[in-house]
Design a protein around this motif. Structure first.
Motif, mmCIF file in Angstrom:
data_model
loop_
_atom_site.group_PDB
_atom_site.id
_atom_site.type_symbol
_atom_site.label_atom_id
_atom_site.label_comp_id
_atom_site.label_asym_id
_atom_site.label_seq_id
_atom_site.Cartn_x
_atom_site.Cartn_y
_atom_site.Cartn_z
ATOM 1 N N LYS A 288 0.839 -1.211 0.000
ATOM 2 C CA LYS A 288 0.000 0.000 0.000
ATOM 3 C C LYS A 288 0.870 1.256 0.000
ATOM 4 O O LYS A 288 0.630 2.207 -0.753
ATOM 5 N N LYS A 289 1.865 1.241 0.884
ATOM 6 C CA LYS A 289 2.769 2.393 0.981
ATOM 7 C C LYS A 289 3.536 2.579 -0.332
ATOM 8 O O LYS A 289 3.700 3.699 -0.822
ATOM 9 N N HIS A 290 3.988 1.469 -0.899
ATOM 10 C CA HIS A 290 4.762 1.520 -2.139
ATOM 11 C C HIS A 290 3.934 2.096 -3.289
ATOM 12 O O HIS A 290 4.403 2.957 -4.044
ATOM 13 N N LYS A 291 2.702 1.623 -3.400
ATOM 14 C CA LYS A 291 1.856 2.077 -4.506
ATOM 15 C C LYS A 291 1.506 3.557 -4.361
ATOM 16 O O LYS A 291 1.434 4.304 -5.346
ATOM 17 N N LYS A 292 1.312 3.977 -3.101
ATOM 18 C CA LYS A 292 1.032 5.401 -2.852
ATOM 19 C C LYS A 292 2.236 6.258 -3.264
ATOM 20 O O LYS A 292 2.091 7.336 -3.826
ATOM 21 N N GLN A 293 3.438 5.739 -2.998
ATOM 22 C CA GLN A 293 4.665 6.485 -3.304
ATOM 23 C C GLN A 293 4.974 6.488 -4.800
ATOM 24 O O GLN A 293 5.331 7.509 -5.374
ATOM 25 N N PHE A 294 4.843 5.307 -5.453
ATOM 26 C CA PHE A 294 5.330 5.178 -6.832
ATOM 27 C C PHE A 294 4.221 5.000 -7.869
ATOM 28 O O PHE A 294 4.484 5.047 -9.074
ATOM 29 N N GLY A 295 2.986 4.737 -7.433
ATOM 30 C CA GLY A 295 1.872 4.603 -8.363
ATOM 31 C C GLY A 295 1.809 3.281 -9.094
ATOM 32 O O GLY A 295 0.923 3.063 -9.916
ATOM 33 N N THR A 296 2.751 2.378 -8.838
ATOM 34 C CA THR A 296 2.797 1.075 -9.518
ATOM 35 C C THR A 296 3.523 0.068 -8.639
ATOM 36 O O THR A 296 4.312 0.461 -7.763
ATOM 37 N N LEU A 297 3.246 -1.230 -8.901
ATOM 38 C CA LEU A 297 4.028 -2.277 -8.222
ATOM 39 C C LEU A 297 5.023 -2.938 -9.181
ATOM 40 O O LEU A 297 5.733 -3.866 -8.799
ATOM 41 N N ASP A 298 5.081 -2.440 -10.401
ATOM 42 C CA ASP A 298 6.023 -3.023 -11.368
ATOM 43 C C ASP A 298 7.470 -2.881 -10.913
ATOM 44 O O ASP A 298 8.330 -3.687 -11.271
ATOM 45 N N ASN A 299 7.751 -1.833 -10.135
ATOM 46 C CA ASN A 299 9.138 -1.603 -9.686
ATOM 47 C C ASN A 299 9.373 -2.091 -8.256
ATOM 48 O O ASN A 299 10.332 -1.696 -7.602
ATOM 49 N N LEU A 300 8.474 -2.962 -7.757
ATOM 50 C CA LEU A 300 8.566 -3.405 -6.361
ATOM 51 C C LEU A 300 9.920 -4.045 -6.058
ATOM 52 O O LEU A 300 10.528 -3.779 -5.011
ATOM 53 N N ALA A 301 10.412 -4.899 -6.950
ATOM 54 C CA ALA A 301 11.672 -5.616 -6.689
ATOM 55 C C ALA A 301 12.878 -4.677 -6.651
ATOM 56 O O ALA A 301 13.910 -5.023 -6.088
ATOM 57 N N GLU A 302 12.728 -3.493 -7.230
ATOM 58 C CA GLU A 302 13.834 -2.518 -7.165
ATOM 59 C C GLU A 302 13.825 -1.766 -5.836
ATOM 60 O O GLU A 302 14.837 -1.208 -5.418
ATOM 61 N N LYS A 303 12.675 -1.752 -5.155
ATOM 62 C CA LYS A 303 12.532 -0.909 -3.962
ATOM 63 C C LYS A 303 12.319 -1.678 -2.658
ATOM 64 O O LYS A 303 12.398 -1.084 -1.589
ATOM 65 N N ALA A 304 12.009 -2.973 -2.713
ATOM 66 C CA ALA A 304 11.671 -3.693 -1.484
ATOM 67 C C ALA A 304 12.269 -5.097 -1.476
ATOM 68 O O ALA A 304 12.255 -5.803 -2.486
ATOM 69 N N VAL A 305 12.799 -5.475 -0.319
ATOM 70 C CA VAL A 305 13.216 -6.857 -0.069
ATOM 71 C C VAL A 305 12.437 -7.353 1.142
ATOM 72 O O VAL A 305 12.420 -6.691 2.187
ATOM 73 N N PHE A 306 11.774 -8.501 0.992
ATOM 74 C CA PHE A 306 11.114 -9.147 2.121
ATOM 75 C C PHE A 306 12.035 -10.260 2.593
ATOM 76 O O PHE A 306 12.194 -11.268 1.901
ATOM 77 N N HIS A 307 12.660 -10.046 3.739
ATOM 78 C CA HIS A 307 13.628 -11.045 4.213
ATOM 79 C C HIS A 307 12.952 -11.976 5.219
ATOM 80 O O HIS A 307 12.431 -11.534 6.238
ATOM 81 N N ILE A 308 12.970 -13.267 4.901
ATOM 82 C CA ILE A 308 12.318 -14.289 5.713
ATOM 83 C C ILE A 308 13.344 -14.873 6.680
ATOM 84 O O ILE A 308 14.293 -15.530 6.249
ATOM 85 N N ASN A 309 13.150 -14.647 7.980
ATOM 86 C CA ASN A 309 14.060 -15.193 8.991
ATOM 87 C C ASN A 309 13.536 -16.546 9.447
ATOM 88 O O ASN A 309 12.634 -16.639 10.262
ATOM 89 N N ASP A 310 14.116 -17.621 8.907
ATOM 90 C CA ASP A 310 13.635 -18.984 9.070
ATOM 91 C C ASP A 310 12.319 -19.133 8.309
ATOM 92 O O ASP A 310 11.831 -18.184 7.694
ATOM 93 N N THR A 311 11.709 -20.306 8.364
ATOM 94 C CA THR A 311 10.572 -20.564 7.455
ATOM 95 C C THR A 311 9.248 -19.973 7.928
ATOM 96 O O THR A 311 8.288 -19.949 7.163
ATOM 97 N N HIS A 312 9.167 -19.491 9.176
ATOM 98 C CA HIS A 312 7.856 -19.062 9.702
ATOM 99 C C HIS A 312 7.143 -18.022 8.825
ATOM 100 O O HIS A 312 5.910 -18.061 8.716
ATOM 101 N N PRO A 313 7.861 -17.062 8.205
ATOM 102 C CA PRO A 313 7.145 -16.083 7.361
ATOM 103 C C PRO A 313 7.073 -16.451 5.872
ATOM 104 O O PRO A 313 6.850 -15.582 5.037
ATOM 105 N N THR A 314 7.244 -17.727 5.524
ATOM 106 C CA THR A 314 7.302 -18.128 4.111
ATOM 107 C C THR A 314 6.013 -17.818 3.356
ATOM 108 O O THR A 314 6.027 -17.688 2.127
ATOM 109 N N LEU A 315 4.896 -17.677 4.061
ATOM 110 C CA LEU A 315 3.626 -17.370 3.385
ATOM 111 C C LEU A 315 3.656 -16.003 2.714
ATOM 112 O O LEU A 315 2.743 -15.657 1.962
#
Length: 802
Positions: A288-315
């Motif tokens: 939501k924050k990203h889309k408000k800032q950039f107007g698109t999610l096409d560039n999400l991989a350039e701006k965000a990393v979701f780091h999973i610490n162990d498997t618990h957040p794999t969903l």
């Protein structure tokens, strides 16, 4: 930034006003707890502008969102005062007010957001990324109860609720406006309208995830990152399908407690709800924050990393796909490309049984859309594997995400991420060469190692004032920002003046721990004895049991041989550990340790030489007193079982000598300090693996061959312990003789020899003190500042906040 902390006079005035205004009392009538709340409130207001400014500066930068089920933060007040650069002002003001700053600091309750090493590591990461001005933010659940408060009753662990939120959590800010509704259950309807797939989640049971933000203060740099904690609350979308009372009860459970017992279906469902709640809410908030800032999610991989610490957040992986495909209308391949470039995964376990997997029969009805997406990820990946290896290749079977009626979370995490890292070189090698070999061969550039570390600002600067003074006089203060400077201490290793100061430092820290143990448990330790310490989660592979059996052997030797009594230097064995509430064998080991303690501590013939204590309710705050007090650091896990360990690093940095196997990060500690400054014993990881593969190990042969082993094992059940039934430890004896999965008896002889060597070495003071100094000097590598710089250089690629 407020001017409240500019000097002691200004702060005193503001502090007194804050107490009186908050509690409507005269300052002289206020309690230490009220003073703590006022201090925390003033500090939070003081950093508010920097927190706001940090958010503003980083808003268009690439950022990391670090998802972990645990963040074992400990008390935050001291750390925040130090990092904000106002500790000395507060201390001076409190001295003038005749207040004890330590007493006020200890009124903060340890935040109950973790259990052990995983959570403490995540907390160290948060400290370091803020200190390094990296835009990295944590995501977790706001558990109302911590893991549990541990009491020892009749020698056994008994669990009591850890109501850490019963008082004010002074650091958090509730963000109602950013709450996210998260759906469970219901069913999915698909339809194609104008050539586009439309997905409808019908009859879902919604839960509102409400974020609470906690500031993470960077060291002297005005950077304030955020730890976001999600709380499960009633949703306005709830439609009373199953009864309001039942709904409220079930949703309260989601953010009630860390790691509910998952032996039952209900427990498994609850854990899955926890994992989806914070994964879904966290991802949705970022997007939501990203889309408000950039107007698109096409560039999400350039701006965000979701780091999973162990498997618990794999969903996070199927949730990202759900949003991109269902809500944004992206084609699958485009959405999958973005998702895989956004997610990184840290693996923390070698134990196959500890790799998460969930029954499909529970997963599918609870998360219907997430399941169909996971199913599609698996279907496409299986096609890919069959094209590469053939329909019936072993790789197809081993790498599938859905198999044998289970969802394999580690497989999903590897397939859906761009980076997979282990947490010590040996751990990563075992992952690549044994446990996850097929994946490592398939994705040769995806696996990498990032050896763990600790935040030296908490574990040395905050916890050990005497060593800080020594470092100031030998290597200066630059080590606080650059731990490689600790290397300069090596040239003082043989300096008699610095050795004497090291000895005095250890004695002061040992006295502090002695006083704490006596005050809380009534056990009187000799602060001049060797402090031999093993503190960590209670698990069979960590082999607290081997330590306990060795103490029994030592007691036998001291009782039967006056010559050994003459040569033996007094040794205190200190344990601290929590066993999972349903882990009965681990609880039996705690009972054994306490039974040994009762016997040896009350024997006048030996108790000047040998003492044993199991400290109650070991936690981060207790560790701050324990870590600097150790002479000997017990790191004795079965080789190939411990991913890394971080207690080994905390002890090392404070000048303790490691007695350990070549397991986890012990391998790297040994390489850095050299064989003269560490005491290594036992089988290597390769020897352990070979022994398992051959299946030739017969523990009963060790029992028959070694009279020391026979004696201590017989003593478990022959009435040697007079205050327990003869069969109290029959289960332990049988476990060792029939299975000995973690090779306690196999490594026993080597461990006994290593312990004898340590006791003798300690008596040669110049040699021991040189070893102690060298351990601190070589410990700089194990700062999480170094670890985080490596994560950033190799995985995240963030720009630092200026």
């Amino acid at each position: 930034m407020s001017t409240v902390f500019k000097d002691a006079i200004t702060f005193k005035k503001a502090f007194i006003e804050q107490v009186e205004k908050t509690y409507a009392i005269d300052f002289k009538d206020s309690s230490s707890y009220q003073q703590y709340v006022a201090l925390g409130t003033l500090l939070k207001e003081h950093i508010a502008d920097d927190w706001k400014e940090t958010k503003k500066i980083e808003s268009d930068k690439r950022q990391v969102y670090y998802f972990s089920m645990e963040f074992l933060m400990g008390r935050m007040i001291t750390n925040n005062l130090m990092n904000a650069g106002v500790y000395d002002v507060v201390k001076q003001a409190f001295n003038e007010l005749n207040l004890d700053i330590n007493e006020i600091e200890h009124k903060e309750t340890d935040a109950g957001l973790g259990n052990g090493g995983l959570g403490r590591l995540a907390a160290c990461f948060m400290d370091s990324v803020a200190a390094l001005a990296l835009p990295v933010h944590g995501n977790c659940i706001r558990y109302r109860y911590g893991f549990f408060k541990q009491k020892i009753e009749n020698g056994y662990q008994v669990e009591y609720p850890d109501r850490w939120l019963k008082d004010i959590h002074v650091w958090e800010v509730r963000r109602d406006e950013e709450a996210i509704d998260v759906p469970f259950y219901g069913h999915i309807e698909l339809s194609v309208i104008d050539g586009k797939l439309n997905v409808f989640h019908r009859n879902a049971e919604y839960v509102k995830a409400v974020p609470y933000d906690v500031p993470i203060v960077g060291y002297n740099n005005q950077v304030i990152n955020t730890l976001r904690l999600w709380s499960a609350e009633p949703s306005d979308l709830y439609q009373n399908q199953g009864g309001t009372f039942d709904y409220h009860k079930k949703l309260r459970q989601i953010s009630e407690m860390l790691y509910p017992n998952d032996d039952t279906d209900e427990g498994k469902i609850l854990r899955l709800k926890q994992q989806y709640l914070f994964s879904s809410a966290g991802v949705n908030a970022v997007l939501k924050k990203h889309k408000k800032q950039f107007g698109t999610l096409d560039n999400l991989a350039e701006k965000a990393v979701f780091h999973i610490n162990d498997t618990h957040p794999t969903l996070i992986i199927p949730e990202l796909m759900r949003i991109l495909v269902d809500e944004e209308g992206m084609e699958w391949d485009h959405a999958w490309d973005i998702t895989r470039r956004c997610v990184a995964y840290t693996n923390h376990t070698i134990l196959a049984e500890a790799l998460e997997k969930w029954p499909i029969r529970l997963f599918q009805p609870l998360l219907p859309r997430i399941y169909t997406i996971t199913e599609e990820i698996n279907r496409r990946f299986e096609i890919e594997l069959k094209q590469r290896f053939g329909d019936y290749a072993k790789e197809v079977e081993s790498m599938q995400i859905l198999k044998n009626g289970m969802v394999h979370m580690a497989n999903l995490a590897i397939v859906g991420s761009f980076s997979v890292n282990g947490v010590a070189q040996l751990h990563t090698d075992i992952l690549k060469e044994i446990e996850m070999r097929d994946f490592a061969d398939y994705y040769p550039n995806k696996f990498n190692n990032k050896t763990n570390g600790i935040t030296h600002r908490r574990w040395v600067l905050q916890s050990n004032p005497e060593i800080v003074e020594i470092l100031k006089d030998t290597v200066g203060n630059e080590w606080i920002k650059d731990t490689s400077k600790l290397e300069g201490l090596a040239k003082f290793a043989n300096d008699p003046v610095i050795q004497k100061r090291y000895e005095a430092m250890k004695l002061a820290r040992k006295q502090a721990l002695t006083d704490k143990i006596f005050k809380e448990q009534g056990v009187k330790l000799n602060p001049h004895a060797i402090f031999d310490i093993q503190v960590k989660r209670l698990h069979e592979y960590k082999r607290q049991l081997m330590n306990a059996l060795h103490i029994m052997h030592l007691y036998n030797e001291l009782k039967s041989n006056p010559e050994i009594r003459k040569q033996f230097y007094p040794q205190n064995f200190i344990f601290g550990a929590k066993a999972a509430p349903t882990y009965w064998f681990a609880k039996k080991v705690i009972k054994l340790i306490n039974t040994i303690a009762e016997k040896v501590n009350n024997d006048p013939e030996t108790n000047e030489l040998l003492k044993v204590v199991f400290v109650e309710d070991y936690n981060v705050t207790y560790a701050e007193t324990i870590m600097p007090a150790a002479d000997l650091s017990e790191q004795i896990s079965t080789a190939s079982k411990e991913a890394s360990g971080t207690g080994n690093m905390k002890f090392m940095m404070n000048g303790a000598i490691t007695i350990g196997t070549l397991d986890g990060a012990n391998v790297e500690i040994a390489e850095l300090v050299g064989e003269d400054n560490i005491i290594i014993f036992g089988l290597t990881a390769k020897e352990v693996t070979d022994l398992y593969q051959k299946g030739s190990y017969q523990p009963y042969e060790m029992y028959e061959k070694d009279p020391r082993i026979k004696r201590v094992l017989d003593q478990l059940t022959n009435g040697f312990f007079t205050n327990v039934p003869r069969n109290e430890f029959e289960e332990i004896r049988r476990n060792l003789l029939d299975r000995d999965v973690y090779l306690v008896l196999k490594d026993f002889d080597s461990y006994v020899a290593a312990q004898a060597k340590a006791n003798k070495l300690y008596q040669n003071r110049p040699t021991w003190l040189k070893m102690s100094i060298m351990n601190t000097a070589k410990s700089g590598f194990f700062s999480t500042d170094r670890t985080m710089e490596e994560y950033n250089k190799d995985i995240w690629h963030l720009t630092k906040i200026k």
